[in-house]
Motif scaffolding. Sequence first.
Motif, mmCIF file in Angstrom:
data_model
loop_
_atom_site.group_PDB
_atom_site.id
_atom_site.type_symbol
_atom_site.label_atom_id
_atom_site.label_comp_id
_atom_site.label_asym_id
_atom_site.label_seq_id
_atom_site.Cartn_x
_atom_site.Cartn_y
_atom_site.Cartn_z
ATOM 1 N N ASP A 114 3.795 -3.087 2.021
ATOM 2 C CA ASP A 114 4.554 -4.173 2.641
ATOM 3 C C ASP A 114 6.060 -3.943 2.581
ATOM 4 O OD1 ASP A 114 2.203 -5.640 3.164
ATOM 5 O OD2 ASP A 114 2.197 -6.403 1.106
ATOM 6 N N LEU A 115 6.483 -2.818 2.019
ATOM 7 C CA LEU A 115 7.909 -2.519 1.918
ATOM 8 C C LEU A 115 8.424 -1.952 3.237
ATOM 9 C CD1 LEU A 115 8.042 -0.769 -1.584
ATOM 10 C CD2 LEU A 115 8.607 -3.154 -1.042
ATOM 11 N N ARG A 146 6.977 -8.513 -4.203
ATOM 12 C CA ARG A 146 7.495 -7.614 -3.161
ATOM 13 C C ARG A 146 9.018 -7.628 -3.139
ATOM 14 N NH1 ARG A 146 9.913 -8.422 1.019
ATOM 15 N NH2 ARG A 146 9.410 -10.636 1.072
ATOM 16 N N ARG A 147 9.616 -8.808 -3.255
ATOM 17 C CA ARG A 147 11.088 -8.904 -3.237
ATOM 18 C C ARG A 147 11.690 -8.166 -4.422
ATOM 19 N NH1 ARG A 147 10.053 -14.339 -1.835
ATOM 20 N NH2 ARG A 147 10.526 -14.962 -3.990
ATOM 21 N N HIS A 180 0.457 -2.498 -5.246
ATOM 22 C CA HIS A 180 -0.247 -3.369 -4.300
ATOM 23 C C HIS A 180 0.674 -3.798 -3.155
ATOM 24 C CE1 HIS A 180 -3.457 -5.910 -2.949
ATOM 25 N NE2 HIS A 180 -2.801 -7.030 -3.158
ATOM 26 N N VAL A 181 1.986 -3.850 -3.394
ATOM 27 C CA VAL A 181 2.910 -4.287 -2.347
ATOM 28 C C VAL A 181 3.614 -3.113 -1.677
ATOM 29 C CG1 VAL A 181 3.286 -6.519 -3.487
ATOM 30 C CG2 VAL A 181 4.854 -4.608 -3.969
ATOM 31 N N ARG A 221 2.207 -8.869 -12.566
ATOM 32 C CA ARG A 221 1.557 -8.345 -11.371
ATOM 33 C C ARG A 221 0.123 -8.839 -11.227
ATOM 34 N NH1 ARG A 221 5.380 -7.072 -14.349
ATOM 35 N NH2 ARG A 221 4.218 -5.481 -15.478
ATOM 36 N N LEU A 256 2.419 -13.075 -3.594
ATOM 37 C CA LEU A 256 2.961 -11.734 -3.792
ATOM 38 C C LEU A 256 4.394 -11.573 -3.323
ATOM 39 C CD1 LEU A 256 -0.228 -9.803 -2.625
ATOM 40 C CD2 LEU A 256 0.636 -9.910 -4.963
ATOM 41 N N ASP A 257 4.964 -12.605 -2.703
ATOM 42 C CA ASP A 257 6.314 -12.468 -2.150
ATOM 43 C C ASP A 257 7.342 -12.144 -3.227
ATOM 44 O OD1 ASP A 257 5.509 -12.825 0.423
ATOM 45 O OD2 ASP A 257 6.159 -14.911 0.591
ATOM 46 N N GLU A 270 11.343 -4.403 -3.843
ATOM 47 C CA GLU A 270 12.252 -3.961 -2.780
ATOM 48 C C GLU A 270 13.699 -3.943 -3.256
ATOM 49 O OE1 GLU A 270 13.730 -5.238 1.719
ATOM 50 O OE2 GLU A 270 11.846 -6.042 0.936
ATOM 51 N N ILE A 276 -1.371 -11.155 -8.105
ATOM 52 C CA ILE A 276 -2.533 -10.777 -7.303
ATOM 53 C C ILE A 276 -3.599 -11.871 -7.368
ATOM 54 C CG2 ILE A 276 -4.488 -9.168 -7.206
ATOM 55 C CD1 ILE A 276 -2.485 -6.953 -7.976
#
Length: 249
Positions: A111-112, A80-81, A107-108, A67, A76-77, A84, A71
């Motif tokens: 974005d979820l 995030r994936r 941090h993500v 992580r 960050l993709d 998720e 950052i």
Amino acid sequence: MTATATTTDAAPGSGTRPRHPLIGVLGGMGPLASTELLRTVYRACRLQPEQDTPRLLLWSDPAVVDRTEAIGSGELDALRRAVETSLRGLRAAGAERTVIACITAHHVLGDLPADLAASCVSLVDVVHEELAAATEPHLLLCSSGTARAGILTSGPAGARAAERLVALRPADQEALHHRIHRLKRGEDPALAIDFLRETLPRYGVRAFVAACTELHLVTRAIEDAGLSESLPSLDPLTVVAHRIMNGEL
């Protein structure tokens, strides 16, 4: 990746609703911290009948990208994936509420997809809520990624929390980050107690925020050693464990 869950004695199809909702824990970041969360929950309710204790589902995926590196690079993709996908897996398995057992991974969270974010209990929010009731400053102990991204100090709630937080100087932050990685590799958490005893007085505080889930291992070692009064902490995983135990999550 492993998944474990408690069960109830309700017969399949009986229509009997379990006493506790199923709580999903996204762990593996690192594995010892997330398994310690489960241990904390069940230690706290060890005097209850087994069937009355909380129902937990652990999704432990240590393969998630680092992580702090994500950052630092701005890439960050992948993080995030991974978050998720794991949260969707927990929800598909029946989890009504979820906890990401890594503060840096929060941090993500923004974005979820909205449905996943809404069912996720934010450890950052937990810290902010607890700090709002604090009567003394706390040393902020977190990963370098969390510090760099301002995860605990961004936004209106973070700005209010920052009034009660004391940040580490760069050299101490680097030393703490290395210690966190040693905890991930299995270093005895009790060894961090001397670090706290030496560091806290230099910053003029006696309390700290365990703002990295690896530090949950340290707060448990402090409690086991009977040192909670001399080394008070705000540990979001401990707060969440008690909320789970009390059916308040």
